[in-house]
Scaffold this active site. Structure first.
Site, mmCIF file in Angstrom:
data_model
loop_
_atom_site.group_PDB
_atom_site.id
_atom_site.type_symbol
_atom_site.label_atom_id
_atom_site.label_comp_id
_atom_site.label_asym_id
_atom_site.label_seq_id
_atom_site.Cartn_x
_atom_site.Cartn_y
_atom_site.Cartn_z
ATOM 1 N N GLN A 92 30.665 32.362 36.083
ATOM 2 C CA GLN A 92 30.110 33.561 35.439
ATOM 3 C C GLN A 92 29.318 33.153 34.199
ATOM 4 O O GLN A 92 28.693 33.984 33.560
ATOM 5 C CB GLN A 92 31.244 34.496 35.015
ATOM 6 N N ASN A 93 29.378 31.878 33.863
ATOM 7 C CA ASN A 93 28.744 31.427 32.629
ATOM 8 C C ASN A 93 27.249 31.230 32.824
ATOM 9 O O ASN A 93 26.799 30.790 33.881
ATOM 10 C CB ASN A 93 29.371 30.111 32.152
ATOM 11 N N VAL A 94 26.526 31.509 31.762
ATOM 12 C CA VAL A 94 25.068 31.379 31.808
ATOM 13 C C VAL A 94 24.618 30.181 30.977
ATOM 14 O O VAL A 94 23.433 29.978 30.743
ATOM 15 C CB VAL A 94 24.386 32.677 31.289
ATOM 16 N N ASP A 95 25.584 29.358 30.530
ATOM 17 C CA ASP A 95 25.276 28.327 29.529
ATOM 18 C C ASP A 95 24.720 27.027 30.100
ATOM 19 O O ASP A 95 24.204 26.191 29.356
ATOM 20 C CB ASP A 95 26.509 28.040 28.657
ATOM 21 N N HIS A 110 25.942 35.074 37.183
ATOM 22 C CA HIS A 110 25.311 35.897 36.137
ATOM 23 C C HIS A 110 24.009 35.291 35.617
ATOM 24 O O HIS A 110 23.551 35.649 34.543
ATOM 25 C CB HIS A 110 26.306 36.138 34.990
ATOM 26 N N CYS A 121 5.626 41.345 36.493
ATOM 27 C CA CYS A 121 4.883 40.588 37.513
ATOM 28 C C CYS A 121 5.737 39.508 38.188
ATOM 29 O O CYS A 121 5.250 38.754 39.018
ATOM 30 C CB CYS A 121 3.632 39.968 36.909
ATOM 31 N N CYS A 139 5.103 37.517 28.515
ATOM 32 C CA CYS A 139 4.715 36.898 29.783
ATOM 33 C C CYS A 139 3.323 36.288 29.645
ATOM 34 O O CYS A 139 2.367 36.993 29.275
ATOM 35 C CB CYS A 139 4.725 37.951 30.891
ATOM 36 N N GLY A 179 39.562 29.868 32.849
ATOM 37 C CA GLY A 179 38.955 30.431 31.639
ATOM 38 C C GLY A 179 38.173 31.707 31.827
ATOM 39 O O GLY A 179 37.131 31.888 31.220
ATOM 40 N N THR A 180 38.718 32.590 32.662
ATOM 41 C CA THR A 180 38.084 33.914 32.747
ATOM 42 C C THR A 180 39.142 34.994 32.549
ATOM 43 O O THR A 180 40.269 34.849 33.024
ATOM 44 C CB THR A 180 37.333 34.136 34.076
HETATM 45 N N1 APR Z 1 40.855 27.243 27.945
HETATM 46 C C1 APR Z 1 41.096 28.127 28.953
HETATM 47 N N2 APR Z 1 40.907 29.438 28.837
HETATM 48 C C2 APR Z 1 40.442 29.906 27.672
HETATM 49 C C3 APR Z 1 40.171 29.057 26.568
HETATM 50 C C4 APR Z 1 40.388 27.662 26.750
HETATM 51 N N3 APR Z 1 40.161 26.788 25.776
HETATM 52 N N4 APR Z 1 39.718 29.827 25.544
HETATM 53 C C5 APR Z 1 39.716 31.088 25.978
HETATM 54 N N5 APR Z 1 40.152 31.164 27.260
HETATM 55 C C6 APR Z 1 40.256 32.319 28.132
HETATM 56 C C7 APR Z 1 40.638 33.625 27.455
HETATM 57 O O1 APR Z 1 42.052 33.759 27.387
HETATM 58 C C8 APR Z 1 40.014 34.648 28.390
HETATM 59 O O2 APR Z 1 40.902 34.981 29.450
HETATM 60 O O3 APR Z 1 38.956 32.551 28.644
HETATM 61 C C9 APR Z 1 38.799 33.924 28.974
HETATM 62 C C10 APR Z 1 37.468 34.383 28.446
HETATM 63 O O4 APR Z 1 37.281 35.699 28.825
HETATM 64 P P1 APR Z 1 35.940 36.513 28.539
HETATM 65 O O5 APR Z 1 35.526 36.312 27.114
HETATM 66 O O6 APR Z 1 36.180 37.898 28.997
HETATM 67 O O7 APR Z 1 34.859 35.764 29.440
HETATM 68 P P2 APR Z 1 34.581 35.907 31.000
HETATM 69 O O8 APR Z 1 35.829 36.152 31.762
HETATM 70 O O9 APR Z 1 33.753 34.742 31.379
HETATM 71 O O10 APR Z 1 33.694 37.220 31.031
HETATM 72 C C11 APR Z 1 33.122 37.602 32.242
HETATM 73 O O11 APR Z 1 31.786 39.271 31.182
HETATM 74 O O12 APR Z 1 30.657 39.649 29.206
HETATM 75 C C12 APR Z 1 30.531 39.421 30.565
HETATM 76 O O13 APR Z 1 28.773 38.508 31.817
HETATM 77 C C13 APR Z 1 29.728 38.184 30.833
HETATM 78 O O14 APR Z 1 30.139 36.383 32.340
HETATM 79 C C14 APR Z 1 30.742 37.226 31.405
HETATM 80 C C15 APR Z 1 31.756 38.164 32.046
#
Ligand code: APR
Length: 234
Positions: A92-95, A110, A121, A139, A179-180
């Site tokens: 889901q990361n855009v980095d 994403h 265009c 653009c 990490g989501t």
């Molecule tokens: N190691 C593992 N997990 C971690 C760490 C770490 N060092 N630090 C934070 N986390 C966990 C948090 O506990 C949390 O569950 O990473 C998660 C980050 O959650 P979000 O900030 O909600 O990010 P994400 O799940 O990627 O969000 C999804 O939401 O804002 C939109 O489009 C954006 O892609 C993003 C989507």
């Protein structure tokens, strides 16, 4: 119970995997920019209302991310891709840090913060300049305001990427969720689809998420530490 890896593997990553590289997560304490939450800025409506404000936020994020390097969790996933047949990485990361770590096939649900595209265009480009020389960027083909090549709240995900992710979810025997917060759809459903199809679920996260209750194995702690350890044991 730990089990050896057999069969296709799906990995779903979120902002937490990049946290130890120095990229702020969205829903964590550092997710705010000025007084705005991402949900207030990452929308087509916000962009229509105030493209300069939205671009200032992206320019700030691009500057932050541009100064970050991939960490050992990104590297472990690049190693897994090279070592395991039937490996799919969905982020889901855009980095772009997975690619920077050496991952070659990344399904970017994403989009990418380094892509810019023209809503008028369809001009598209990849641009890693930070800060951008002009805000908002224009653009070069038609003069319209370019937009970031990311998916905003309320927008559909790129169809081909999503389709490939669903297929991987249906066919994997192990799903690793790293990490989501597992609250943003449709990404959050991928592990559930995998589970319904009999996959084993391993979660790596510093905190509990709605998925934790379904996990066969929970690695509670920072991904850059726990994911390489887990991979080394396999
Ligand atoms: N190691 C593992 N997990 C971690 C760490 C770490 N060092 N630090 C934070 N986390 C966990 C948090 O506990 C949390 O569950 O990473 C998660 C980050 O959650 P979000 O900030 O909600 O990010 P994400 O799940 O990627 O969000 C999804 O939401 O804002 C939109 O489009 C954006 O892609 C993003 C989507």
């Amino acid at each position: 119970m730990r089990e050896p890896i057999r069969g296709p593997v799906l990995v779903l990553t979120g902002a937490g995997i990049s946290a130890e590289s120095g990229v702020p997560t969205f829903r964590g304490a550092q997710g705010l920019w000025r007084t705005y939450r991402p949900e207030q800025l990452a929308t087509p409506q916000a962009f229509r209302r105030d493209p300069v404000l939205v671009w200032e936020w992206y320019d700030w994020r691009r500057g932050l991310i541009g100064a970050c390097a991939p960490n050992r969790a990104h590297q472990a996933l690049a190693e897994m891709e090279a070592a395991l047949p039937g490996f799919t990485l969905v982020t889901q990361n855009v980095d772009g840090l997975h690619q920077a770590a050496g991952s070659r096939d990344v399904l970017q649900l994403h989009g990418s913060i380094w892509d810019l595209r023209c809503p008028a265009c369809r001009y598209e480009t990849t641009n890693r300049q930070t800060p951008l020389p002009e805000i908002p960027p224009r653009c070069p083909e038609c003069g319209e305001t370019l937009r970031p090549g990311v998916v905003w709240f309320g927008e559909p995900l790129p169809a081909g990427v999503l389709q490939a992710a669903w297929e991987a979810a249906k066919n994997c025997s192990l799903v690793l969720v790293v990490g989501t917060s597992a609250v943003v759809q449709p990404a959050a459903s991928l592990p559930l689809v995998a589970l319904q199809n009999g996959a084993r679920l391993v979660e790596v996260n510093v905190a509990e998420t709605p998925l934790s209750q379904y996990a066969h194995e929970v690695l509670r702690g920072p991904a850059a530490e726990l994911l390489p350890q887990w991979w080394a044991r396999m």
